[in-house]
Structures are given as C-alpha cells and as structure tokens.
Design a protein around this motif. Sequence first.
Motif, short mmCIF file in Angstrom:
data_model
loop_
_atom_site.label_atom_id
_atom_site.label_comp_id
_atom_site.label_asym_id
_atom_site.label_seq_id
_atom_site.Cartn_x
_atom_site.Cartn_y
_atom_site.Cartn_z
N ALA A 12 0.84 -1.19 0.00
CA ALA A 12 0.00 0.00 0.00
C ALA A 12 0.88 1.25 0.00
CB ALA A 12 -0.92 0.00 1.21
N GLY A 13 0.48 2.22 -0.81
CA GLY A 13 1.28 3.42 -0.97
C GLY A 13 2.25 3.36 -2.12
N GLY A 14 2.43 2.19 -2.67
CA GLY A 14 3.37 2.02 -3.77
C GLY A 14 2.76 2.37 -5.11
N SER A 15 3.53 2.12 -6.17
CA SER A 15 3.12 2.48 -7.52
C SER A 15 3.36 1.33 -8.49
CB SER A 15 3.92 3.70 -8.02
OG SER A 15 3.70 4.83 -7.21
N LEU A 16 2.55 1.32 -9.52
CA LEU A 16 2.72 0.41 -10.65
C LEU A 16 2.34 1.15 -11.91
CD1 LEU A 16 1.11 -2.97 -9.46
CD2 LEU A 16 3.53 -2.59 -9.96
N ARG A 17 2.92 0.73 -13.02
CA ARG A 17 2.50 1.28 -14.31
C ARG A 17 2.07 0.13 -15.21
NH1 ARG A 17 5.55 4.62 -19.14
NH2 ARG A 17 6.46 2.57 -19.56
N LEU A 18 0.81 0.16 -15.58
CA LEU A 18 0.28 -0.84 -16.50
C LEU A 18 0.44 -0.35 -17.93
CD1 LEU A 18 -3.04 -1.88 -14.72
CD2 LEU A 18 -0.71 -2.73 -14.35
N SER A 19 0.67 -1.30 -18.83
CA SER A 19 0.79 -0.98 -20.24
C SER A 19 -0.23 -1.78 -21.04
CB SER A 19 2.19 -1.32 -20.75
OG SER A 19 3.18 -0.58 -20.07
N CYS A 20 -0.74 -1.18 -22.07
CA CYS A 20 -1.65 -1.86 -22.98
C CYS A 20 -1.15 -1.62 -24.40
CB CYS A 20 -3.07 -1.34 -22.82
SG CYS A 20 -4.26 -2.09 -23.95
N ALA A 21 -0.73 -2.69 -25.04
CA ALA A 21 -0.28 -2.60 -26.43
C ALA A 21 -1.48 -2.82 -27.34
CB ALA A 21 0.78 -3.66 -26.70
N LYS A 63 -9.39 8.89 -8.87
CA LYS A 63 -9.02 10.26 -9.23
C LYS A 63 -7.92 10.80 -8.31
CE LYS A 63 -13.24 11.98 -11.42
NZ LYS A 63 -14.46 12.80 -11.26
N GLY A 64 -6.96 11.46 -8.92
CA GLY A 64 -5.85 12.02 -8.16
C GLY A 64 -4.73 11.02 -7.90
N ARG A 65 -4.97 9.74 -8.20
CA ARG A 65 -3.94 8.72 -7.95
C ARG A 65 -3.50 8.04 -9.25
NH1 ARG A 65 -5.23 4.32 -5.13
NH2 ARG A 65 -7.44 4.35 -5.70
N PHE A 66 -4.41 7.88 -10.19
CA PHE A 66 -4.11 7.20 -11.44
C PHE A 66 -4.04 8.22 -12.57
CE2 PHE A 66 -6.07 2.73 -10.52
CZ PHE A 66 -5.36 2.68 -9.32
N TYR A 78 -0.89 3.73 -21.27
CA TYR A 78 -0.29 3.46 -19.97
C TYR A 78 -1.25 3.91 -18.86
CZ TYR A 78 3.83 3.24 -22.94
OH TYR A 78 4.70 2.93 -23.93
N LEU A 79 -1.25 3.18 -17.78
CA LEU A 79 -1.99 3.58 -16.60
C LEU A 79 -1.01 3.63 -15.44
CD1 LEU A 79 -4.85 4.27 -15.56
CD2 LEU A 79 -5.01 1.90 -14.77
N GLN A 80 -0.62 4.84 -15.08
CA GLN A 80 0.27 5.05 -13.95
C GLN A 80 -0.58 5.07 -12.68
OE1 GLN A 80 3.72 5.32 -13.81
NE2 GLN A 80 3.41 5.27 -11.59
N MET A 81 -0.28 4.16 -11.77
CA MET A 81 -1.07 4.03 -10.55
C MET A 81 -0.18 4.35 -9.36
SD MET A 81 -3.26 0.59 -11.49
CE MET A 81 -1.87 -0.50 -11.27
N ASN A 82 -0.51 5.43 -8.69
CA ASN A 82 0.26 5.85 -7.51
C ASN A 82 -0.58 5.73 -6.26
OD1 ASN A 82 2.43 6.56 -9.21
ND2 ASN A 82 1.61 8.63 -9.48
#
Length: 125
Positions: A12-21, A63-66, A78-82
């Motif tokens: 929790a509190g971390g980040s991931l970045r999803l990619s969609c080709a 909202k405000g995080r992704f 890309y979906l940056q998730m913070n």
Amino acid sequence: QLQASGGGLVQAGGSLRLSCAANGFTSDAYTIGWFRQAPGKEREGVSCIGSRDRSPYYADSVKGRFTISLDKIKNMVYLQMNNLKPEDTGIYHCATDGGPFCTVKGGVLSDMDFWGNGTQVTVSS
C-alpha cells in the motif's frame, strides 16, 4: 488486439504502471479503457482515453492517484497508478471501442466491445 502487462504485487502506498499494447488498429479514432475485476465485486471502469479526447475519464475511486496516457506513435496506453490501496487489487483489463471518445453514462464508464488479456494487481496492506 490488446495486450496488457505491468501488474504485480506492491505494498500500500506504492506504484505500478500498467501498459496496454494496441496492435492492428486501422483507424486513428479509437478509445482505450482500463477496467478492473476484484473477487466478489462487479467489474469497474477505472479510466479511459480517446484518441481525440481532451480530458480522460477517471472513476472517482482513482481520481488524483491514477493517470492514463496515450502514445499514438507506439500505439500504447499506460496507466500510472500511484498511492495504491488494498482496494485497488484486482485483474486489470484494457479494452477498446470504436469512436474517438470515451462513453460515460451517469458518471460510469460504459463497457467496451473488444477486450485484451488481464494483468493481476495485488496491493498488500
């Protein structure tokens, strides 16, 4: 054809970045959406961006995080998730629909016609 990647296990509190080709698109008018499915919950439209959208869509829960972004040259979304939370856990799919704008009804992202594979996101507390 859509191929999602980038999921994983994060605290929790971390980040991931999803990619969609997004491969094989023959038109420059399309939308790409991210949906997630958690066990025991309904599928939720998380975010969406259209090739001609000025303002992407975000569910209130993210909202405000992704942040969603579109690279038209690479045909990648890309979906940056913070600041991830345990409730963000689920299988994330990218999907696409015809037309350059996201369809939102009553503040909820509408389902799309074509779906890619999913990528698992697990957020531990």
